[in-house]
Each structure stands twice: as structure tokens, then as C-alpha cells.
Design an enzyme around this catalytic site. Sequence first.
Site, PDB file in Angstrom:
ATOM      1  N   CYS A 111      -2.608   0.164  -7.536  1.00  0.00           N
ATOM      2  CA  CYS A 111      -1.279  -0.185  -8.051  1.00  0.00           C
ATOM      3  C   CYS A 111      -1.265  -1.506  -8.822  1.00  0.00           C
ATOM      4  CB  CYS A 111      -0.270  -0.231  -6.915  1.00  0.00           C
ATOM      5  SG  CYS A 111      -0.179   1.307  -5.976  1.00  0.00           S
ATOM      6  N   HIS A 262       5.897  -4.081  -9.188  1.00  0.00           N
ATOM      7  CA  HIS A 262       5.416  -2.746  -8.835  1.00  0.00           C
ATOM      8  C   HIS A 262       6.498  -2.034  -8.027  1.00  0.00           C
ATOM      9  CE1 HIS A 262       3.197   0.560  -7.262  1.00  0.00           C
ATOM     10  NE2 HIS A 262       3.006   0.041  -6.070  1.00  0.00           N
ATOM     11  N   ASN A 292       6.834   5.976  -6.726  1.00  0.00           N
ATOM     12  CA  ASN A 292       5.688   5.072  -6.862  1.00  0.00           C
ATOM     13  C   ASN A 292       4.596   5.755  -7.674  1.00  0.00           C
ATOM     14  OD1 ASN A 292       3.369   3.533  -6.529  1.00  0.00           O
ATOM     15  ND2 ASN A 292       3.623   3.234  -4.343  1.00  0.00           N
TER      16      ASN A 292
END
Length: 336
Positions: A111, A262, A292
Site C-alpha cells: 500500500c 492511503h 482499499n
Amino acid sequence: MAIKISGTGSALPKQSITNDDMARLVETSDEWIRQRTGIAQRRISAGETVAALAAKACGMALENAGVSAQEVDLILVATCSPELLLPCCACQVQGLLGAKRAVAFDLNAACSGFLFALNTAYAYIETGMYRNALIVGSEVLSKLVDWSDRSTCVLFGDGAGAAFVEKTNDNEVCSNGRHVGIESMVQGSDGTKGMVLSCKERTVSNPFAVSVPEEDEDISSYIKMDGQEVYKFATRQVPSCIQAALDQAGLCVEEIDLFVLHQANVRIIESVAKRLKADISKFPMNLERVGNMSSATIPVLLDELNRSGRLHRGDRIVLSGFGAGLTYGASVLVWG
């Protein structure tokens, strides 16, 4: 640091899966997912590949920057979910774009991948090796998810986000007196806690291999996560990383116009804002609609902000993420 983002782009699969759709697969509900994550729906690939999504996002970024594919010097693809180990996804993207001059390779920081790619591009450009770079975070996480595990399958989505970065003049100044470009970068890793978020690749199974060590037997071929440990890591490390980037640039929280984080969990973002004592209105979110997307979350959100007119020349923004590894990073930049 004389490097700026000149264009952005994004690409999402057409298929949108709601929380009610998820409730037909696993024991969950729209209310349960929303309260714990802030996610209402996510885009899931119906055949779109990591490379195809990446190439589409890159094409949009080039168009936004007013640059042709033939002018690109470097292509960096951040991904943890490529279709192929060989050739790398970046070379596939190069071929799809027709960017014949570009050097292309992948990197995997999960990520945090887009930020690590941005830092890598900065290093290449600042040394004078290249003048510009296309960086893209692209993921099809749906193929890595155990669709019977409600603790993970409700979280992730597929998509790609890209940015075209190039060297800028040190004297490119906005009307508010700020110099366009990246002002600071901080990144780090903590491999000692890496197994709180893992996914198994192919094991050694040649004719000469010994048996798999016991410590590897519990690693799943699907994404496996200790949610509480990831939450604790993120809520501690992200604000610390952001503060370090601000200190490096000689800035304070109040001087930041937007924090582009994020998009993993609304609770994490709210906790980061609270720890930094920053107004939550400065933390734009799109995770409710897309979930996500790992390395794609930051550039997709950045593209949305850019195209909706919420980013203005001279705005000072922070980009920050965290992910498997464990990895983390933050960057401060003035939008040009």
C-alpha cells in the site's frame, strides 16, 4: 527538490460491488462494514488486468500533462498483484502505451508502493539520469482475497492511479510565494512485523528441495491480516511519519492544505487527524466508493481531487501511506 507532478490519471473496473452484495457471500451486513471501515462499495475486476488498468491510468496522466508516450523516460509500476512474474507489469504498460524510449520496471511496497515509486522517480530525476517519469499504482486484489473470510474480503477493491512527474525550475513560484514541487520525503520499513499482513507466493518445490520449514506452513495463499496489529501500526506510524516529513521541510500542520492518505479505513484516517491535531475536513476520502486498492489508493484519490478542481496551484499537500512489509512513507509537495 525540483520535481513536480504535472498530470494525473486513474482507471477503475466497471463492476461495483456493494456491501449488500458482500452480505450474500459471507456473514456480514452493510451496517457492520460501514461502522468498522467506512466502506460502502468497491470496484471489482470482471477481467480487467493490472497492466490494462495501469496503462489506461497512465494514458490519462499523460493527456492531463500534455505529454506524449514517446517523451516518457521512466515507467515505474507499484503493484503486489501482477498477472505475470515475467515480464514485469511496467514492461507490459510500456508496450501498451508505445513508450519506446522508457526504461520500465516494477516495485512492491504494497500500500506504500506509490510513495516508494515517487521517491524512486525523484532520485532518478534529481541525479540527472532522467527528465521525467510515469509512476502508477495498480492492483487487482480481488484475486488475492479469500472470499469466505469476512475480515478481509469486505476491505479490498481493484483499480489504478498514475502521475506524470518531471523536473521543474527551482524558481517556479506560485502567487502565494510557494515553490512548486516536492519539499520533503520520508519512508521506512519494519520487517520484524511483516507477517501481520501477508500473502503466499509459489513455494520451492524443485526435485532437490527440502521440506517447507514449519514457520512457513501457516502462510496463506490469500491475503491474511491481523487487523488489530495493522491498525495499531498505522495509527502510530503514519502521524509520526507525516510529522517527520513536515519537520524535514520546516513546516507545521497548520500550513498544509490537504492530507491525501492511503484509503484503508476511515477510523485510521480519523485517528491520524486527531493525533496531528488537524481538521478532518483537510483529509479527503473516497474509500466509501472504492475500498482499499493498496498502491492505487493515493494516486486515484489525487486524480479525483485534481479533476474535480479541489487542487489549486500553490496548494501544499501531504501524501502518506502504510502497508505490508511493514512499510510507510510521507511526502510534502506544492501543487503546480
